[in-house]
Structures are given as C-alpha cells and as structure tokens.
Design a protein around this motif. Structure first.
Motif, PDB file in Angstrom:
ATOM      1  N   GLN A  26       0.821  -1.204   0.000  1.00 16.56           N
ATOM      2  CA  GLN A  26       0.000   0.000   0.000  1.00 16.56           C
ATOM      3  C   GLN A  26       0.861   1.262   0.000  1.00 16.56           C
ATOM      4  O   GLN A  26       0.551   2.236  -0.676  1.00 16.56           O
ATOM      5  CB  GLN A  26      -0.976   0.006   1.180  1.00 16.56           C
ATOM      6  CG  GLN A  26      -2.118  -0.973   1.015  1.00 16.56           C
ATOM      7  CD  GLN A  26      -2.852  -0.804  -0.310  1.00 16.56           C
ATOM      8  OE1 GLN A  26      -3.242   0.295  -0.692  1.00 16.56           O
ATOM      9  NE2 GLN A  26      -3.024  -1.904  -1.032  1.00 16.56           N
ATOM     10  N   ARG A  27       1.973   1.232   0.760  1.00  7.57           N
ATOM     11  CA  ARG A  27       2.888   2.371   0.738  1.00  7.57           C
ATOM     12  C   ARG A  27       3.490   2.553  -0.648  1.00  7.57           C
ATOM     13  O   ARG A  27       3.618   3.675  -1.144  1.00  7.57           O
ATOM     14  CB  ARG A  27       4.006   2.198   1.769  1.00  7.57           C
ATOM     15  CG  ARG A  27       3.551   2.428   3.173  1.00  7.57           C
ATOM     16  CD  ARG A  27       4.661   2.574   4.203  1.00  7.57           C
ATOM     17  NE  ARG A  27       5.799   1.677   4.073  1.00  7.57           N
ATOM     18  CZ  ARG A  27       7.028   2.046   3.667  1.00  7.57           C
ATOM     19  NH1 ARG A  27       7.282   3.289   3.368  1.00  7.57           N
ATOM     20  NH2 ARG A  27       7.997   1.163   3.591  1.00  7.57           N
ATOM     21  N   LEU A  28       3.844   1.443  -1.303  1.00  8.15           N
ATOM     22  CA  LEU A  28       4.396   1.506  -2.658  1.00  8.15           C
ATOM     23  C   LEU A  28       3.377   2.087  -3.630  1.00  8.15           C
ATOM     24  O   LEU A  28       3.714   2.933  -4.455  1.00  8.15           O
ATOM     25  CB  LEU A  28       4.844   0.109  -3.102  1.00  8.15           C
ATOM     26  CG  LEU A  28       5.388  -0.011  -4.526  1.00  8.15           C
ATOM     27  CD1 LEU A  28       6.631   0.849  -4.724  1.00  8.15           C
ATOM     28  CD2 LEU A  28       5.688  -1.476  -4.840  1.00  8.15           C
ATOM     29  N   LEU A  29       2.137   1.647  -3.537  1.00  8.89           N
ATOM     30  CA  LEU A  29       1.094   2.161  -4.425  1.00  8.89           C
ATOM     31  C   LEU A  29       0.798   3.640  -4.156  1.00  8.89           C
ATOM     32  O   LEU A  29       0.541   4.408  -5.092  1.00  8.89           O
ATOM     33  CB  LEU A  29      -0.185   1.333  -4.274  1.00  8.89           C
ATOM     34  CG  LEU A  29      -0.103  -0.102  -4.799  1.00  8.89           C
ATOM     35  CD1 LEU A  29      -1.305  -0.905  -4.336  1.00  8.89           C
ATOM     36  CD2 LEU A  29       0.025  -0.125  -6.313  1.00  8.89           C
ATOM     37  N   ASN A  30       0.861   4.036  -2.891  1.00  2.12           N
ATOM     38  CA  ASN A  30       0.534   5.415  -2.520  1.00  2.12           C
ATOM     39  C   ASN A  30       1.688   6.393  -2.711  1.00  2.12           C
ATOM     40  O   ASN A  30       1.458   7.569  -3.022  1.00  2.12           O
ATOM     41  CB  ASN A  30       0.058   5.484  -1.064  1.00  2.12           C
ATOM     42  CG  ASN A  30      -1.265   4.788  -0.879  1.00  2.12           C
ATOM     43  OD1 ASN A  30      -2.079   4.720  -1.782  1.00  2.12           O
ATOM     44  ND2 ASN A  30      -1.473   4.238   0.307  1.00  2.12           N
ATOM     45  N   ASP A  31       2.920   5.950  -2.497  1.00  2.00           N
ATOM     46  CA  ASP A  31       4.077   6.841  -2.591  1.00  2.00           C
ATOM     47  C   ASP A  31       5.299   6.067  -3.091  1.00  2.00           C
ATOM     48  O   ASP A  31       6.240   5.808  -2.343  1.00  2.00           O
ATOM     49  CB  ASP A  31       4.359   7.477  -1.226  1.00  2.00           C
ATOM     50  CG  ASP A  31       5.338   8.631  -1.300  1.00  2.00           C
ATOM     51  OD1 ASP A  31       5.881   8.910  -2.403  1.00  2.00           O
ATOM     52  OD2 ASP A  31       5.575   9.263  -0.259  1.00  2.00           O
ATOM     53  N   PRO A  32       5.298   5.706  -4.387  1.00  2.66           N
ATOM     54  CA  PRO A  32       6.398   4.896  -4.906  1.00  2.66           C
ATOM     55  C   PRO A  32       7.767   5.576  -4.799  1.00  2.66           C
ATOM     56  O   PRO A  32       8.766   4.913  -4.576  1.00  2.66           O
ATOM     57  CB  PRO A  32       6.008   4.633  -6.360  1.00  2.66           C
ATOM     58  CG  PRO A  32       4.977   5.648  -6.689  1.00  2.66           C
ATOM     59  CD  PRO A  32       4.299   6.002  -5.414  1.00  2.66           C
ATOM     60  N   THR A  33       7.793   6.884  -4.920  1.00  2.07           N
ATOM     61  CA  THR A  33       9.075   7.589  -4.842  1.00  2.07           C
ATOM     62  C   THR A  33       9.719   7.396  -3.479  1.00  2.07           C
ATOM     63  O   THR A  33      10.913   7.087  -3.388  1.00  2.07           O
ATOM     64  CB  THR A  33       8.877   9.091  -5.137  1.00  2.07           C
ATOM     65  OG1 THR A  33       8.321   9.231  -6.452  1.00  2.07           O
ATOM     66  CG2 THR A  33      10.191   9.845  -5.068  1.00  2.07           C
ATOM     67  N   ALA A  34       8.943   7.542  -2.414  1.00  2.00           N
ATOM     68  CA  ALA A  34       9.480   7.375  -1.067  1.00  2.00           C
ATOM     69  C   ALA A  34       9.991   5.953  -0.855  1.00  2.00           C
ATOM     70  O   ALA A  34      11.079   5.750  -0.297  1.00  2.00           O
ATOM     71  CB  ALA A  34       8.424   7.718  -0.025  1.00  2.00           C
ATOM     72  N   VAL A  35       9.242   4.972  -1.314  1.00  5.99           N
ATOM     73  CA  VAL A  35       9.647   3.575  -1.138  1.00  5.99           C
ATOM     74  C   VAL A  35      10.930   3.297  -1.927  1.00  5.99           C
ATOM     75  O   VAL A  35      11.856   2.663  -1.415  1.00  5.99           O
ATOM     76  CB  VAL A  35       8.519   2.605  -1.546  1.00  5.99           C
ATOM     77  CG1 VAL A  35       9.001   1.161  -1.558  1.00  5.99           C
ATOM     78  CG2 VAL A  35       7.325   2.762  -0.611  1.00  5.99           C
ATOM     79  N   MET A  36      11.007   3.775  -3.159  1.00  8.95           N
ATOM     80  CA  MET A  36      12.211   3.544  -3.956  1.00  8.95           C
ATOM     81  C   MET A  36      13.428   4.178  -3.291  1.00  8.95           C
ATOM     82  O   MET A  36      14.499   3.568  -3.239  1.00  8.95           O
ATOM     83  CB  MET A  36      12.018   4.051  -5.384  1.00  8.95           C
ATOM     84  CG  MET A  36      11.036   3.200  -6.163  1.00  8.95           C
ATOM     85  SD  MET A  36      10.963   3.532  -7.938  1.00  8.95           S
ATOM     86  CE  MET A  36      10.682   5.273  -8.012  1.00  8.95           C
ATOM     87  N   LYS A  37      13.271   5.384  -2.773  1.00  7.36           N
ATOM     88  CA  LYS A  37      14.388   6.036  -2.079  1.00  7.36           C
ATOM     89  C   LYS A  37      14.796   5.236  -0.846  1.00  7.36           C
ATOM     90  O   LYS A  37      15.990   5.058  -0.598  1.00  7.36           O
ATOM     91  CB  LYS A  37      14.008   7.460  -1.684  1.00  7.36           C
ATOM     92  CG  LYS A  37      13.990   8.424  -2.852  1.00  7.36           C
ATOM     93  CD  LYS A  37      13.608   9.827  -2.389  1.00  7.36           C
ATOM     94  CE  LYS A  37      13.607  10.811  -3.531  1.00  7.36           C
ATOM     95  NZ  LYS A  37      13.238  12.181  -3.095  1.00  7.36           N
ATOM     96  N   GLU A  38      13.819   4.750  -0.086  1.00  8.73           N
ATOM     97  CA  GLU A  38      14.117   3.920   1.091  1.00  8.73           C
ATOM     98  C   GLU A  38      14.923   2.686   0.717  1.00  8.73           C
ATOM     99  O   GLU A  38      15.742   2.208   1.496  1.00  8.73           O
ATOM    100  CB  GLU A  38      12.823   3.460   1.765  1.00  8.73           C
ATOM    101  CG  GLU A  38      12.056   4.519   2.490  1.00  8.73           C
ATOM    102  CD  GLU A  38      10.679   4.030   2.930  1.00  8.73           C
ATOM    103  OE1 GLU A  38      10.441   2.802   2.960  1.00  8.73           O
ATOM    104  OE2 GLU A  38       9.831   4.883   3.229  1.00  8.73           O
ATOM    105  N   GLU A  39      14.671   2.168  -0.466  1.00  8.83           N
ATOM    106  CA  GLU A  39      15.336   0.942  -0.915  1.00  8.83           C
ATOM    107  C   GLU A  39      16.641   1.219  -1.660  1.00  8.83           C
ATOM    108  O   GLU A  39      17.251   0.311  -2.219  1.00  8.83           O
ATOM    109  CB  GLU A  39      14.390   0.127  -1.804  1.00  8.83           C
ATOM    110  CG  GLU A  39      13.146  -0.348  -1.089  1.00  8.83           C
ATOM    111  CD  GLU A  39      13.433  -1.334   0.034  1.00  8.83           C
ATOM    112  OE1 GLU A  39      14.493  -1.988   0.030  1.00  8.83           O
ATOM    113  OE2 GLU A  39      12.585  -1.450   0.947  1.00  8.83           O
TER     114      GLU A  39
END
Length: 91
Positions: A26-39
């Motif tokens: 759900q976090r990926l769907l809602n804010d993919p940029t933040a998740v990609m940066k976290e990874e």
C-alpha cells in the motif's frame, strides 16, 4: 554489474516485499518515490512515479517518452533496439 542490472535487482526486491507485506504494498502504491528512495534507488529530482497493480485480468502498457531528435531518423529497428536496451527504472 551495470546500473541497469542493479536497478532491476532492487526493483525485484521491492516487488517481492510488496507481495509478502500488504502494508508495504500500500505504501508503494501510494508513494512509490518514497519507497524507492528507502530501498536505495536514486530518483532524479522532478521525476514523479505512479505505481499501479496489475491483476490476472488487467495489465498496463506504458509508452516510454520519445527519444531525442537524432534517434527518430534512425528507423524503427534502431528505435526498437534503443527501447530494448533501456530499463523501466533507468533514467
């Protein structure tokens, strides 16, 4: 390992986490940029991402941006080769 291969491996890990963890998905769907940066994926300034989830009955086709002016005159086969050599996460 090339940058493209590394980004593909990072994306594969994100997908695997999303399959295993509904909250993460759900976090990926809602804010993919933040998740990609976290990874650890570098996200260019000003680039926005949208993440959509395919289903068994629905898939998405993404038409990439048109390449630079000199590439268009190269013909369809050259354009196809340019596209094939690029990763969906490469910038």
């Amino acid at each position: 390992m090339t940058k493209q291969n590394e980004q593909q491996k990072q994306w594969a890990k994100i997908v695997a986490k999303a399959w295993a963890d509904e909250d993460y998905k759900q976090r990926l769907l809602n804010d993919p940029t933040a998740v990609m940066k976290e990874e650890g994926i570098e996200v260019p300034e000003g680039v926005k991402f949208k993440c959509v989830e395919a289903t068994e009955k629905q898939a998405w086709l993404v038409l990439p941006p048109r390449p630079g002016k000199g590439c268009i005159e190269a013909g369809e086969e050259r354009l196809a080769a340019i596209f094939a050599s690029n990763c969906f996460l490469c910038f």
